[in-house]
Enzyme design. Structure first.
Site, PDB file in Angstrom:
ATOM      1  N   ASP A  80       0.836  -1.205   0.000  1.00 20.91           N
ATOM      2  CA  ASP A  80       0.000   0.000   0.000  1.00 20.91           C
ATOM      3  C   ASP A  80       0.868   1.250   0.000  1.00 20.91           C
ATOM      4  O   ASP A  80       0.841   2.033   0.943  1.00 20.91           O
ATOM      5  CB  ASP A  80      -0.877   0.020   1.262  1.00 20.91           C
ATOM      6  CG  ASP A  80      -2.148  -0.803   1.091  1.00 20.91           C
ATOM      7  OD1 ASP A  80      -2.735  -0.763   0.000  1.00 20.91           O
ATOM      8  OD2 ASP A  80      -2.548  -1.463   2.060  1.00 20.91           O
ATOM      9  N   ARG A  88       5.770   3.629   3.597  1.00 24.38           N
ATOM     10  CA  ARG A  88       5.743   2.349   4.317  1.00 24.38           C
ATOM     11  C   ARG A  88       7.121   1.787   4.610  1.00 24.38           C
ATOM     12  O   ARG A  88       7.257   0.978   5.529  1.00 24.38           O
ATOM     13  CB  ARG A  88       4.993   1.291   3.490  1.00 24.38           C
ATOM     14  CG  ARG A  88       3.599   1.666   3.086  1.00 24.38           C
ATOM     15  CD  ARG A  88       2.637   1.648   4.242  1.00 24.38           C
ATOM     16  NE  ARG A  88       1.293   2.023   3.799  1.00 24.38           N
ATOM     17  CZ  ARG A  88       0.300   2.345   4.619  1.00 24.38           C
ATOM     18  NH1 ARG A  88       0.495   2.346   5.921  1.00 24.38           N
ATOM     19  NH2 ARG A  88      -0.873   2.668   4.157  1.00 24.38           N
ATOM     20  N   ARG A 154      -6.016  10.741   1.157  1.00 28.87           N
ATOM     21  CA  ARG A 154      -5.495   9.702   0.268  1.00 28.87           C
ATOM     22  C   ARG A 154      -6.070   9.838  -1.132  1.00 28.87           C
ATOM     23  O   ARG A 154      -5.535   9.264  -2.091  1.00 28.87           O
ATOM     24  CB  ARG A 154      -5.863   8.310   0.791  1.00 28.87           C
ATOM     25  CG  ARG A 154      -5.271   7.966   2.131  1.00 28.87           C
ATOM     26  CD  ARG A 154      -5.992   6.763   2.743  1.00 28.87           C
ATOM     27  NE  ARG A 154      -5.816   5.544   1.965  1.00 28.87           N
ATOM     28  CZ  ARG A 154      -6.539   4.430   2.142  1.00 28.87           C
ATOM     29  NH1 ARG A 154      -7.510   4.403   3.070  1.00 28.87           N
ATOM     30  NH2 ARG A 154      -6.313   3.368   1.428  1.00 28.87           N
ATOM     31  N   HIS A 185     -11.135   2.289  -4.422  1.00 29.29           N
ATOM     32  CA  HIS A 185     -11.748   1.010  -4.059  1.00 29.29           C
ATOM     33  C   HIS A 185     -13.065   0.954  -4.784  1.00 29.29           C
ATOM     34  O   HIS A 185     -13.965   1.717  -4.429  1.00 29.29           O
ATOM     35  CB  HIS A 185     -11.972   0.958  -2.551  1.00 29.29           C
ATOM     36  CG  HIS A 185     -10.745   1.294  -1.744  1.00 29.29           C
ATOM     37  ND1 HIS A 185     -10.323   2.592  -1.505  1.00 29.29           N
ATOM     38  CD2 HIS A 185      -9.841   0.484  -1.132  1.00 29.29           C
ATOM     39  CE1 HIS A 185      -9.210   2.562  -0.771  1.00 29.29           C
ATOM     40  NE2 HIS A 185      -8.899   1.314  -0.527  1.00 29.29           N
ATOM     41  N   HIS A 197     -12.871  -0.813   7.790  1.00 26.59           N
ATOM     42  CA  HIS A 197     -12.042  -1.700   8.597  1.00 26.59           C
ATOM     43  C   HIS A 197     -12.836  -2.195   9.800  1.00 26.59           C
ATOM     44  O   HIS A 197     -12.511  -3.208  10.384  1.00 26.59           O
ATOM     45  CB  HIS A 197     -10.783  -0.984   9.072  1.00 26.59           C
ATOM     46  CG  HIS A 197      -9.866  -0.638   7.937  1.00 26.59           C
ATOM     47  ND1 HIS A 197     -10.042   0.481   7.168  1.00 26.59           N
ATOM     48  CD2 HIS A 197      -8.794  -1.293   7.437  1.00 26.59           C
ATOM     49  CE1 HIS A 197      -9.082   0.516   6.236  1.00 26.59           C
ATOM     50  NE2 HIS A 197      -8.326  -0.541   6.367  1.00 26.59           N
ATOM     51  N   ASP A 269     -10.499  -6.172  -1.792  1.00 24.88           N
ATOM     52  CA  ASP A 269      -9.797  -5.585  -0.651  1.00 24.88           C
ATOM     53  C   ASP A 269      -9.631  -6.719   0.369  1.00 24.88           C
ATOM     54  O   ASP A 269     -10.153  -7.827   0.184  1.00 24.88           O
ATOM     55  CB  ASP A 269     -10.569  -4.392  -0.075  1.00 24.88           C
ATOM     56  CG  ASP A 269      -9.645  -3.448   0.721  1.00 24.88           C
ATOM     57  OD1 ASP A 269      -8.496  -3.829   1.018  1.00 24.88           O
ATOM     58  OD2 ASP A 269     -10.077  -2.328   1.036  1.00 24.88           O
TER      59      ASP A 269
END
Lengths: 537, 537
Positions: A80, A88, A154, A185, A197, A269
């Site tokens: 990601d 990351r 994002r 998404h 989530h 996902d």
């Protein structure tokens, strides 16, 4: 074909999660990150992809080589890295969040498109140098809901047109480096105010609205030949009354493959997310997703159970051989688009890592920060002694604040003592709604307020309801607000800047990394401190 | 010999500092850690050693290879890995501080000696696998002053006999792996109450006292054939009225070389430390140290100035050719004792890193934790909701507290909400000396108090004067002390445990790492949480 060959084929369509660190004990999230023994076993069984998180650039490079050595086939290795590989993996470039370019696009569309393409190239080139061949970006969701806790900065835009133009540029840039991109998404996660989530958000819009707002960026990414699309864990009753998008044939097959004409890889996902795993068993979730039209199953809650389920579904005819063949073919085709890194001896490896961040990429990171800075008040910050009040989500895991971060060192050089607030701090609050900060407990003198906030500013992930507008009013009334720095959320900045006197030094940067702090504090008149560190170079 | 050959010889006696990270922007301490350009230039000029800090095991391994490739000679590559290589480089073993074995030695001397040897082997073996050939340990200082802010639990004993027996065992273990050890800080830094990083401490003792307390561990290390001795930045007027030990011929030549008969490498402690750099220029400090008897100059404040100074001193006869020849010979001899790592291709590299921590070393880490745990009260911790109050030096750089640390997760699973205190927190103090914690601001319910303290407990490096005994009394009086966990300082534990009712769950571990937390919290009745992570495996 034997049963074990068949199982091997199915396994190639799973993408499991591992740590970028090499040793089990270093895993940050042992619930989700498989052990080396599990990973090795699954890869030997034919599992075809790994999503990685954690570790430095050097660790990731070695880790990817290790995983590839365990597998008997070329792997899809993904992460990601939406905001640069350095988001990351320490040591690579860490860029400002995409929404910064979305905002630039309002007034300078060509410039923003050119920068988005360089942004994508930077992600792709560095991902490839570290052994990845698949960037799980761009986010194609249109952030038209400032309360969105999970997309927010994002996103590449707050309108369909902006997001579409910029994600297409990102895809072109990334894929020109021989690394796959992934539009996500699908069919659009921008207009939610809950977090998938944790639960299953509902999008109440009809098809016309989806065509107007949510779908255009995906169409743009597909037109730019994006290699993959990731599904969203969302309910869209207008398209499917029964199942979330990830498990819906109406969404994945009719809409995405049919109406949008996408013939690349469809990846779910993560199936471990609560929105799915709370409602479906690990085998059934994988079968439903595959039957709905997904090619790849990301982070099944239990890889063996997913394989068992898929195997049974194939045997019973619930999934056809043709579907399997088509998905295998799409995976092969995607791999064929990747430009693998040639094997490197130790010297070549060192050289590649030493030149991980190119001069052009350094310049890009700096240019994005300069372009996206907003500031007001041309007087420099008043001298201390005073208080450097920093709000952030979590001090314990704060790559934004290494020991020598500008946000700490520069105010300290002017006599501003740091006080850091996160969700685990002793309360800084007074209980008085009009004067919410308990200033007498925090210290005397002028206050430099530095807010590192990215999600919904008024339901920050760490501090709950945080009354920053009232704090700004309180500090102004007490004549103690020396300066304001907002890192991350443009929505919080917009709420606060209208409260400020014109001459008050204040600024906004979409980035939170040390380099963003340096640019921000330059604008507020705080020069570089002698010991600063933690920059991406 | 040409002037440039001579300068090259002198350069081989410098040990400069670099980051274990590969890229300049990742340096944690840019003031002290040279840039890659500087490092490369100095190594090409013949600089003969680098001291490294920061980075993961993987990064260090690649970094050492890179430095060695830049140099045209075998380098001395060292690090302050006194408590296992994992103390500084993530992924390697991180062991309890040495004083734990010093305390075991009181009652189980043979066991302690055997463990100290395995401890040394663990440091040496892992250092070598990562590319180092010199461990800057053991600390030979006798910690007979609990107020010592800089040695404390780093020492191997509180008496000369214990320290001597254990450091000798460490040296044997480390050097049996083909890695040099280094006895420090000569002639003994244990009885100071100020910090030589900041000022020059004074040791008022006469020679008889030094023979009785300070010197025996160094004699023991020398008898165990330790390859190197590091000097201390201390004033010892009984030996030299004028100069600190690092710059004193009386200490380095008469005492160490003469009376103690040491013929190995003498290395200065870092010359950039304030105790030296505040009083002597960078060239003069290097010349004085070398003239006093040091072979290697560690972290000169300015490497070029040190070389200029040494060159001039050699030309003027202030330093003799024989001294230079002797030091060069000792450096060669030390290098000859190292067992270099054979060159490894990518596959061998991966395999070596994968087996960095051996099963024996895992067992050693666990055994040390079990042996050094002290606990009282056999009732398990009361259930929450309550408060998990954690005191630590610095949340921003806390390898002890990864996101999934047992000290956070296990109490959370019992309903204990974490509140973390460090020197940058909003004040948790009430101002009332008898009831110092402002409990009303911290939360309701029983309190689990977890104190991560290593230096002098009452002048903690972060929190200033911290009245923990009064806090314990306050919580007991309020019937709110549910449990106490002290990680690090045995002196703090001894002050607090006498205040506790016998049944109250409380424990002490000398270690602060996640594995120590797991062992500690097991003892307090908190079982493993599902998501725990951050262990050395």
């Amino acid at each position: 074909m034997t049963a074990s060959e068949r199982r091997r084929q199915l396994a190639s369509l799973l993408v499991v999660r591992g740590s970028g660190h090499s040793r089990d004990g270093q895993r940050r999230y042992p619930r989700w990150e498989l052990t080396n023994q599990q990973l090795r076993h699954l890869l030997e069984q034919g599992v075809g992809g790994v999503i990685l998180l954690g570790g430095s650039a050097e660790e990731l490079r070695l880790r990817c080589a290790q995983l590839q050595a365990w597998a008997r086939q070329p792997l899809l290795l993904c992460a990601d890295v939406e905001e640069g590989v350095g988001q990351r993996f320490e040591g690579a470039s860490w860029l400002v969040p995409p929404l910064a370019l979305g905002r630039l696009h309002r007034h300078h569309p060509e410039r923003a498109v050119e920068l988005a393409q360089r942004y994508g190239r930077c992600c792709g080139r560095q991902a490839r140098l570290l052994g990845l061949n698949w960037v799980l970006g761009p986010v194609c969701d249109v952030n038209n809901n400032p309360a969105n806790p999970v997309i927010n900065v994002r996103a590449w835009g707050e309108t369909a047109g902006t997001a579409g133009a910029l994600v297409a540029a990102f895809v072109r840039g990334c894929q020109s480096e021989g690394v796959l991109a992934c539009a996500k998404h699908f069919p659009g996660h921008g207009d939610t105010s809950s977090d998938s989530h944790l639960e299953l958000p509902l999008i109440p819009h009809n098809r016309e609205r989806l065509e107007a707002v949510e779908l255009p960026p995906f169409r743009a990414a597909i037109a730019a030949d994006v290699a993959a699309v990731m599904t969203a864990h969302l309910q869209l009753p207008a398209l499917d009354r029964q199942r979330p998008a990830t498990l819906s044939p109406a969404v994945l097959t009719q809409l995405l493959r049919g109406d949008l004409g996408f013939n690349g890889l469809v990846v779910t996902d993560a199936l471990v997310m609560e929105a799915i795993s709370a409602h479906y068993g690990p085998g059934e979730a994988a079968v439903l997703a595959f039957a709905a039209g997904a090619d790849l199953i990301l982070m099944p809650a239990d890889a063996e159970a997913a394989l068992d389920g898929l195997e049974a579904a194939l045997a019973s005819g619930r999934i056809s051989d043709e579907r399997l063949t088509a998905s295998l073919g799409r995976r092969e085709q995607a791999l064929g688009r990747c430009r693998p890194l040639p094997p490197a001896g130790p010297d070549a490896l060192l050289e590649q890592l030493a030149s991980l961040v190119s001069p052009e990429e350094q310049a890009l990171a700096a240019e994005l920060l300069d372009l996206s800075l907003e500031h007001q008040g041309n007087t420099p910050l008043a001298g201390g002694p005073g208080l450097n009040l920093i709000r952030l989500d979590n001090q314990l895991a704060a790559p934004q604040l290494p020991a020598m971060a500008p946000a700490l060192l520069r105010p300290a050089a002017q006599g501003y003592r740091p006080v850091l607030l996160d969700g685990r701090s002793p309360s800084p609050w007074s209980g008085d709604a009009e004067a919410p900060l308990a200033l007498e407990r925090l210290g005397d003198g002028p206050v430099l307020l530095q807010l590192l906030v990215r999600g919904n500013p008024f339901r920050g992930s760490a501090g709950g309801d945080e009354p920053w507008p009232q704090v700004v009013r309180q500090l102004l009334a007490a004549k103690r607000l020396a300066g304001l720095a907002v890192y991350g959320s443009p929505y919080l900045w917009e709420q606060l800047r209208v409260l400020l006197p014109a001459e008050l030094p204040a600024a906004y940067s979409p980035g939170q990394m040390p380099q963003a702090q340096a640019v921000m504090l330059n604008a507020l008149g705080l020069q570089a401190a002698a010991l600063e560190g933690g920059f991406t170079d």
